[in-house]
Design a protein around this motif. Structure first.
Motif, PDB file in Angstrom:
ATOM      1  N   LEU A 130      -3.727   9.411  22.264  1.00  9.47           N
ATOM      2  CA  LEU A 130      -2.433   9.410  21.578  1.00  9.47           C
ATOM      3  C   LEU A 130      -1.370  10.064  22.454  1.00  9.47           C
ATOM      4  CD1 LEU A 130      -1.201   8.506  18.861  1.00  9.47           C
ATOM      5  CD2 LEU A 130      -1.661  10.789  17.986  1.00  9.47           C
ATOM      6  N   THR A 131      -0.413   9.270  22.904  1.00  9.10           N
ATOM      7  CA  THR A 131       0.660   9.768  23.770  1.00  9.10           C
ATOM      8  C   THR A 131       2.018   9.712  23.100  1.00  9.10           C
ATOM      9  OG1 THR A 131       0.941   7.600  24.803  1.00  9.10           O
ATOM     10  CG2 THR A 131      -0.549   9.158  25.911  1.00  9.10           C
ATOM     11  N   GLU A 132       2.130   8.935  22.001  1.00  5.64           N
ATOM     12  CA  GLU A 132       3.430   8.787  21.341  1.00  5.64           C
ATOM     13  C   GLU A 132       3.250   8.708  19.832  1.00  5.64           C
ATOM     14  OE1 GLU A 132       6.925   5.432  21.068  1.00  5.64           O
ATOM     15  OE2 GLU A 132       5.770   5.573  22.912  1.00  5.64           O
ATOM     16  N   ILE A 133       3.965   9.555  19.124  1.00 13.18           N
ATOM     17  CA  ILE A 133       3.958   9.525  17.661  1.00 13.18           C
ATOM     18  C   ILE A 133       5.387   9.698  17.185  1.00 13.18           C
ATOM     19  CG2 ILE A 133       3.408  11.982  17.421  1.00 13.18           C
ATOM     20  CD1 ILE A 133       1.732  11.132  14.921  1.00 13.18           C
ATOM     21  N   THR A 134       5.789   8.830  16.281  1.00  7.83           N
ATOM     22  CA  THR A 134       7.125   8.901  15.705  1.00  7.83           C
ATOM     23  C   THR A 134       6.964   9.341  14.260  1.00  7.83           C
ATOM     24  OG1 THR A 134       7.831   7.096  17.137  1.00  7.83           O
ATOM     25  CG2 THR A 134       9.239   7.615  15.233  1.00  7.83           C
ATOM     26  N   ILE A 135       7.563  10.489  13.953  1.00  7.15           N
ATOM     27  CA  ILE A 135       7.492  11.064  12.603  1.00  7.15           C
ATOM     28  C   ILE A 135       8.902  11.058  12.022  1.00  7.15           C
ATOM     29  CG2 ILE A 135       6.905  13.119  11.245  1.00  7.15           C
ATOM     30  CD1 ILE A 135       4.925  13.858  13.468  1.00  7.15           C
ATOM     31  N   PRO A 136       9.069  10.578  10.774  1.00  6.36           N
ATOM     32  CA  PRO A 136      10.415  10.517  10.181  1.00  6.36           C
ATOM     33  C   PRO A 136      10.988  11.906   9.905  1.00  6.36           C
ATOM     34  CG  PRO A 136       8.763  10.002   8.535  1.00  6.36           C
ATOM     35  CD  PRO A 136       8.042  10.136   9.841  1.00  6.36           C
ATOM     36  N   ASN A 137      12.310  11.928   9.676  1.00  6.27           N
ATOM     37  CA  ASN A 137      12.986  13.194   9.356  1.00  6.27           C
ATOM     38  C   ASN A 137      12.452  13.795   8.080  1.00  6.27           C
ATOM     39  OD1 ASN A 137      14.580  12.999  11.624  1.00  6.27           O
ATOM     40  ND2 ASN A 137      16.189  11.874  10.549  1.00  6.27           N
ATOM     41  N   PRO A 163       5.999   5.779   8.809  1.00  4.47           N
ATOM     42  CA  PRO A 163       7.175   5.269   8.097  1.00  4.47           C
ATOM     43  C   PRO A 163       7.984   6.376   7.422  1.00  4.47           C
ATOM     44  CG  PRO A 163       5.162   4.163   7.377  1.00  4.47           C
ATOM     45  CD  PRO A 163       4.743   5.285   8.246  1.00  4.47           C
ATOM     46  N   ASP A 164       9.275   6.098   7.194  1.00  5.73           N
ATOM     47  CA  ASP A 164      10.178   7.059   6.547  1.00  5.73           C
ATOM     48  C   ASP A 164       9.714   7.445   5.143  1.00  5.73           C
ATOM     49  OD1 ASP A 164      11.815   7.072   8.763  1.00  5.73           O
ATOM     50  OD2 ASP A 164      13.229   5.608   7.955  1.00  5.73           O
ATOM     51  N   SER A 165       8.952   6.603   4.500  1.00 11.18           N
ATOM     52  CA  SER A 165       8.508   6.849   3.125  1.00 11.18           C
ATOM     53  C   SER A 165       7.448   7.953   3.023  1.00 11.18           C
ATOM     54  CB  SER A 165       7.958   5.555   2.528  1.00 11.18           C
ATOM     55  OG  SER A 165       6.936   5.030   3.362  1.00 11.18           O
ATOM     56  N   VAL A 166       6.798   8.298   4.129  1.00  6.14           N
ATOM     57  CA  VAL A 166       5.720   9.291   4.114  1.00  6.14           C
ATOM     58  C   VAL A 166       6.294  10.691   3.920  1.00  6.14           C
ATOM     59  CG1 VAL A 166       3.899  10.396   5.489  1.00  6.14           C
ATOM     60  CG2 VAL A 166       4.110   7.910   5.467  1.00  6.14           C
ATOM     61  N   THR A 167       5.753  11.404   2.930  1.00  6.53           N
ATOM     62  CA  THR A 167       6.195  12.773   2.647  1.00  6.53           C
ATOM     63  C   THR A 167       5.131  13.804   3.002  1.00  6.53           C
ATOM     64  OG1 THR A 167       5.467  12.566   0.342  1.00  6.53           O
ATOM     65  CG2 THR A 167       7.787  12.049   0.819  1.00  6.53           C
ATOM     66  N   SER A 168       3.896  13.363   3.244  1.00  2.69           N
ATOM     67  CA  SER A 168       2.870  14.319   3.638  1.00  2.69           C
ATOM     68  C   SER A 168       1.829  13.677   4.551  1.00  2.69           C
ATOM     69  CB  SER A 168       2.175  14.925   2.407  1.00  2.69           C
ATOM     70  OG  SER A 168       1.379  13.963   1.765  1.00  2.69           O
ATOM     71  N   ILE A 169       1.371  14.480   5.503  1.00  5.78           N
ATOM     72  CA  ILE A 169       0.309  14.077   6.422  1.00  5.78           C
ATOM     73  C   ILE A 169      -0.805  15.100   6.271  1.00  5.78           C
ATOM     74  CG2 ILE A 169      -0.335  13.703   8.836  1.00  5.78           C
ATOM     75  CD1 ILE A 169       2.587  12.912   9.371  1.00  5.78           C
ATOM     76  N   GLY A 170      -1.993  14.645   5.947  1.00  8.74           N
ATOM     77  CA  GLY A 170      -3.108  15.533   5.652  1.00  8.74           C
ATOM     78  C   GLY A 170      -3.690  16.253   6.859  1.00  8.74           C
ATOM     79  N   THR A 221       3.322   6.687   1.078  1.00 10.02           N
ATOM     80  CA  THR A 221       3.875   8.006   0.761  1.00 10.02           C
ATOM     81  C   THR A 221       3.074   9.147   1.370  1.00 10.02           C
ATOM     82  OG1 THR A 221       2.675   8.067  -1.342  1.00 10.02           O
ATOM     83  CG2 THR A 221       4.948   7.217  -1.391  1.00 10.02           C
ATOM     84  N   SER A 222       1.788   8.914   1.637  1.00 10.23           N
ATOM     85  CA  SER A 222       0.998   9.991   2.223  1.00 10.23           C
ATOM     86  C   SER A 222      -0.109   9.437   3.116  1.00 10.23           C
ATOM     87  CB  SER A 222       0.381  10.871   1.132  1.00 10.23           C
ATOM     88  OG  SER A 222      -0.561  10.145   0.381  1.00 10.23           O
ATOM     89  N   VAL A 223      -0.450  10.230   4.128  1.00 14.13           N
ATOM     90  CA  VAL A 223      -1.559   9.927   5.026  1.00 14.13           C
ATOM     91  C   VAL A 223      -2.601  11.005   4.761  1.00 14.13           C
ATOM     92  CG1 VAL A 223      -2.298   9.750   7.437  1.00 14.13           C
ATOM     93  CG2 VAL A 223      -0.051   8.869   6.756  1.00 14.13           C
ATOM     94  N   VAL A 249       0.840  -1.203   0.000  1.00 13.41           N
ATOM     95  CA  VAL A 249       0.000   0.000   0.000  1.00 13.41           C
ATOM     96  C   VAL A 249       0.873   1.251   0.000  1.00 13.41           C
ATOM     97  CG1 VAL A 249      -1.729   1.333   1.287  1.00 13.41           C
ATOM     98  CG2 VAL A 249      -1.939  -1.155   1.126  1.00 13.41           C
ATOM     99  N   THR A 250       0.644   2.112  -0.991  1.00  8.28           N
ATOM    100  CA  THR A 250       1.386   3.370  -1.083  1.00  8.28           C
ATOM    101  C   THR A 250       0.514   4.579  -0.793  1.00  8.28           C
ATOM    102  OG1 THR A 250       0.980   3.510  -3.472  1.00  8.28           O
ATOM    103  CG2 THR A 250       3.031   2.436  -2.772  1.00  8.28           C
ATOM    104  N   ASP A 251      -0.806   4.393  -0.828  1.00 11.92           N
ATOM    105  CA  ASP A 251      -1.712   5.525  -0.667  1.00 11.92           C
ATOM    106  C   ASP A 251      -2.900   5.153   0.214  1.00 11.92           C
ATOM    107  OD1 ASP A 251      -2.831   8.152  -1.331  1.00 11.92           O
ATOM    108  OD2 ASP A 251      -4.266   7.026  -2.537  1.00 11.92           O
ATOM    109  N   ILE A 252      -3.143   5.991   1.226  1.00 13.35           N
ATOM    110  CA  ILE A 252      -4.320   5.845   2.075  1.00 13.35           C
ATOM    111  C   ILE A 252      -5.117   7.136   1.966  1.00 13.35           C
ATOM    112  CG2 ILE A 252      -5.148   5.642   4.448  1.00 13.35           C
ATOM    113  CD1 ILE A 252      -2.790   3.951   5.120  1.00 13.35           C
ATOM    114  N   GLY A 253      -6.361   7.042   1.577  1.00 16.72           N
ATOM    115  CA  GLY A 253      -7.206   8.218   1.408  1.00 16.72           C
ATOM    116  C   GLY A 253      -7.630   8.841   2.727  1.00 16.72           C
ATOM    117  N   GLY A 254      -8.316   9.931   2.651  1.00 19.31           N
ATOM    118  CA  GLY A 254      -8.805  10.631   3.831  1.00 19.31           C
ATOM    119  C   GLY A 254      -9.888   9.851   4.556  1.00 19.31           C
ATOM    120  N   PHE A 255      -9.981  10.059   5.851  1.00 13.74           N
ATOM    121  CA  PHE A 255     -11.026   9.492   6.705  1.00 13.74           C
ATOM    122  C   PHE A 255     -11.015   7.960   6.775  1.00 13.74           C
ATOM    123  CE2 PHE A 255     -12.637  13.617   5.344  1.00 13.74           C
ATOM    124  CZ  PHE A 255     -13.158  14.162   6.498  1.00 13.74           C
TER     125      PHE A 255
END
Length: 182
Positions: free
Chosen positions: A175-182, A158-165, A139-141, A115-121
């Motif tokens: 939610l107490t912990e979130i890891t976001i790639p560089n 994941p490191d592959s994600v370039t955008s979060i909606g 690549t995107s959330v 899976v490379t793409d997850i749509g909104g909602f």
């Protein structure tokens, strides 16, 4: 051969269905609002599942999506309030908008690396979702993807994600912990 749009829409007395292995497509709203449907077998011949295909089938508790399916459209499995288990095969590359929104009994899910793409909602208002494993190739959330997931306490992007909606995690009160790639 396909099961046409709205084919069994609103058949509230339907409890089980076995789709023959000559069917390749399940149309939009095909089983929408079949509130007593508890069992369905989707054969390996199916490659496409339309919008709202199983939306509001509130008695379904588990679904196995066959390896032949590469994507499913918006709301395909939304509002399945008793769904506790779903298997997404490695063949799926895209998950449509709101695909699992409102699946309030779903506690965990793994998104395969295909899976490379997850749509909104997609998982919005999955209030008991505690654990999710995201694809390493995502690549995107999409926007509001996890909004209202009040039991989700930790997530690793994941490191592959370039955008979060927009509002992707709004209302995730645990939610107490979130890891976001560089």
């Amino acid at each position: 051969i396909s099961i046409g749009d709205y084919a069994f829409d609103g058949c509230t007395s339907l409890t089980a269905i076995m789709i023959p292995d000559i069917v390749t497509e399940i149309g939009e709203h095909a089983f929408y609002d079949c509130t007593n449907l508890t069992e369905i077998t989707i054969p390996d011949s199916v490659t496409s599942i339309g919008d709202d295909a199983f939306d509001n089938c509130t008695s379904l508790t588990s679904i196995t999506i066959p390896d032949s399916v590469t994507s499913f459209e918006g709301n395909a499995f939304s509002n399945l309030e008793n769904l506790t288990a779903i298997t997404i095969p490695d063949s799926v590359t895209s998950i449509g908008e709101s695909a699992f929104s409102g699946c309030t009994s779903l506690t965990k899910i793994a998104i395969p690396n295909s899976v490379t793409d997850i749509g909104g909602f997609v998982f919005s208002n999955c209030t008991n979702l505690e654990s999710i494993t995201l694809s390493d190739h995502l690549t995107s959330v999409g926007g509001y993807t996890f909004s209202g997931c009040t039991s989700l306490s930790a997530i690793t992007i994941p490191d592959s994600v370039t955008s979060i909606g927009q509002a992707a995690f709004s209302g995730c009160t645990s939610l107490t912990e979130i890891t976001i790639p560089n």
